[in-house]
Design an enzyme around this catalytic site. Structure first.
Site, short mmCIF file in Angstrom:
data_model
loop_
_atom_site.label_atom_id
_atom_site.label_comp_id
_atom_site.label_asym_id
_atom_site.label_seq_id
_atom_site.Cartn_x
_atom_site.Cartn_y
_atom_site.Cartn_z
N GLY A 200 -154.51 -4.10 -75.46
CA GLY A 200 -154.41 -2.96 -75.32
C GLY A 200 -154.45 -2.98 -73.60
O GLY A 200 -153.76 -3.65 -73.06
N GLU B 128 -149.38 1.56 -86.25
CA GLU B 128 -149.12 0.01 -86.96
C GLU B 128 -150.10 0.14 -87.86
O GLU B 128 -149.63 -1.17 -88.60
CB GLU B 128 -149.91 -0.24 -85.61
CG GLU B 128 -151.47 0.00 -85.23
CD GLU B 128 -152.27 -0.83 -83.78
OE1 GLU B 128 -151.30 -1.53 -83.22
OE2 GLU B 128 -153.32 -1.20 -84.03
N GLU C 45 -148.94 1.92 -75.48
CA GLU C 45 -149.01 2.33 -76.20
C GLU C 45 -149.27 2.70 -77.51
O GLU C 45 -149.95 3.49 -78.66
CB GLU C 45 -150.98 2.51 -76.49
CG GLU C 45 -151.83 1.82 -75.35
CD GLU C 45 -152.43 -0.63 -76.40
OE1 GLU C 45 -152.75 0.13 -77.28
OE2 GLU C 45 -151.31 -0.73 -76.03
N ASN D 141 -151.28 -5.54 -69.96
CA ASN D 141 -151.00 -5.46 -71.25
C ASN D 141 -150.21 -6.65 -72.12
O ASN D 141 -149.03 -6.59 -71.12
CB ASN D 141 -151.03 -3.95 -71.61
CG ASN D 141 -150.23 -3.90 -72.84
OD1 ASN D 141 -148.96 -3.99 -73.25
ND2 ASN D 141 -151.57 -3.12 -73.31
N ASP D 142 -150.28 -7.21 -73.19
CA ASP D 142 -149.49 -7.89 -73.62
C ASP D 142 -148.28 -7.99 -73.75
O ASP D 142 -146.97 -8.59 -73.68
CB ASP D 142 -150.02 -9.06 -74.72
CG ASP D 142 -150.50 -7.73 -76.30
OD1 ASP D 142 -150.21 -6.80 -75.88
OD2 ASP D 142 -150.64 -8.43 -77.33
N HIS E 187 -149.58 3.62 -81.35
CA HIS E 187 -151.24 4.23 -82.18
C HIS E 187 -150.40 5.99 -82.00
O HIS E 187 -151.49 7.18 -82.32
CB HIS E 187 -152.14 4.22 -80.86
CG HIS E 187 -153.03 3.16 -81.14
ND1 HIS E 187 -153.49 2.43 -81.73
CD2 HIS E 187 -152.96 2.20 -79.75
CE1 HIS E 187 -153.84 1.14 -81.62
NE2 HIS E 187 -153.55 0.82 -80.04
N GLY F 129 -150.68 -5.65 -84.81
CA GLY F 129 -150.16 -4.31 -84.31
C GLY F 129 -149.05 -3.94 -84.26
O GLY F 129 -147.78 -4.89 -84.61
#
Length: 199
Positions: free
Chosen positions: A20, A116, A104, A58-59, A107, A88
């Site tokens: 996230g 996703e 992101e 964030n990953d 989304h 996701g």
């Protein structure tokens, strides 16, 4: 985490990725994890639990930085988008090698829902989609992202990247070059280590 750190008798800084938005060590969103993470000072919490300095990021950003440094994006200029397909869709956007954090893009709306929900690996598994059917969904998503950002290169990461030959050749009508992540699902680990070393 404390068990892993203890196992290796580690006493240096620790890099931790989160699925996230992360700003200043605070986790701002929690789409696929417990909502208790929203606006949590994760860096302070985790640093206290580990008694070590912690960097939280964030990953997908972590995976992207690793791919741009050591993997499929090494030496690439222009606009490059790293996408991690899994529970996701994570994203990392680079312009001339510089990260634009927390994009992101999983989304983005596609067919009235978060993309996703339609094109992640989880969607493939949950709906028992064939590689061909799922590749069509991924293609629609990539075309949408391409329309918005016009990247020269898509790097496809996440666990499914080790099976890239099953779906990437099925994707058409995308102008950008598409390649699997060279570091595959280890990219986030490498990126987390890089973040910790740089903190």
């Amino acid at each position: 985490m404390a068990e892993v750190v203890g196992h290796f008798d580690w006493s240096g800084p620790v890099g931790i990725t989160f699925p996230g938005v992360v700003t200043g060590g605070v986790t701002r969103t929690a789409a696929n994890v417990d909502k208790g993470w929203i606006d949590l000072d994760a860096r302070t919490l985790l640093s206290g639990k580990l008694s070590l300095p912690v960097t939280v990021l964030n990953d997908a950003d972590a995976a992207g930085v690793a791919e741009m440094t050591f993997g499929a994006g090494r030496g690439r200029k222009g606009t490059v988008i790293v996408l991690t397909l899994g529970t996701g869709i994570g994203s990392a956007l680079f312009i001339d090698g510089k990260l634009v954090p927390n994009t992101e893009l999983g989304h983005l709306e596609l067919n009235g829902h978060d993309a996703e929900k339609h094109a992640s690996t989880k969607a493939k598994e949950d709906e028992d989609l064939s590689w061909h059917h799922w590749a069509h969904r991924v293609q629609k998503y990539l075309a949408h992202v391409e329309m918005l950002f016009s990247p020269e290169l898509f790097i496809i990461g996440g666990g499914v990247s080790r099976k890239a030959e099953k779906f990437l050749p099925l994707i058409e009508h995308v102008r950008a070059e598409m390649v699997p992540a060279e570091l595959q699902n280890n990219a986030g680990i490498v990126g987390a280590a890089m973040a910790a070393a740089g903190s």
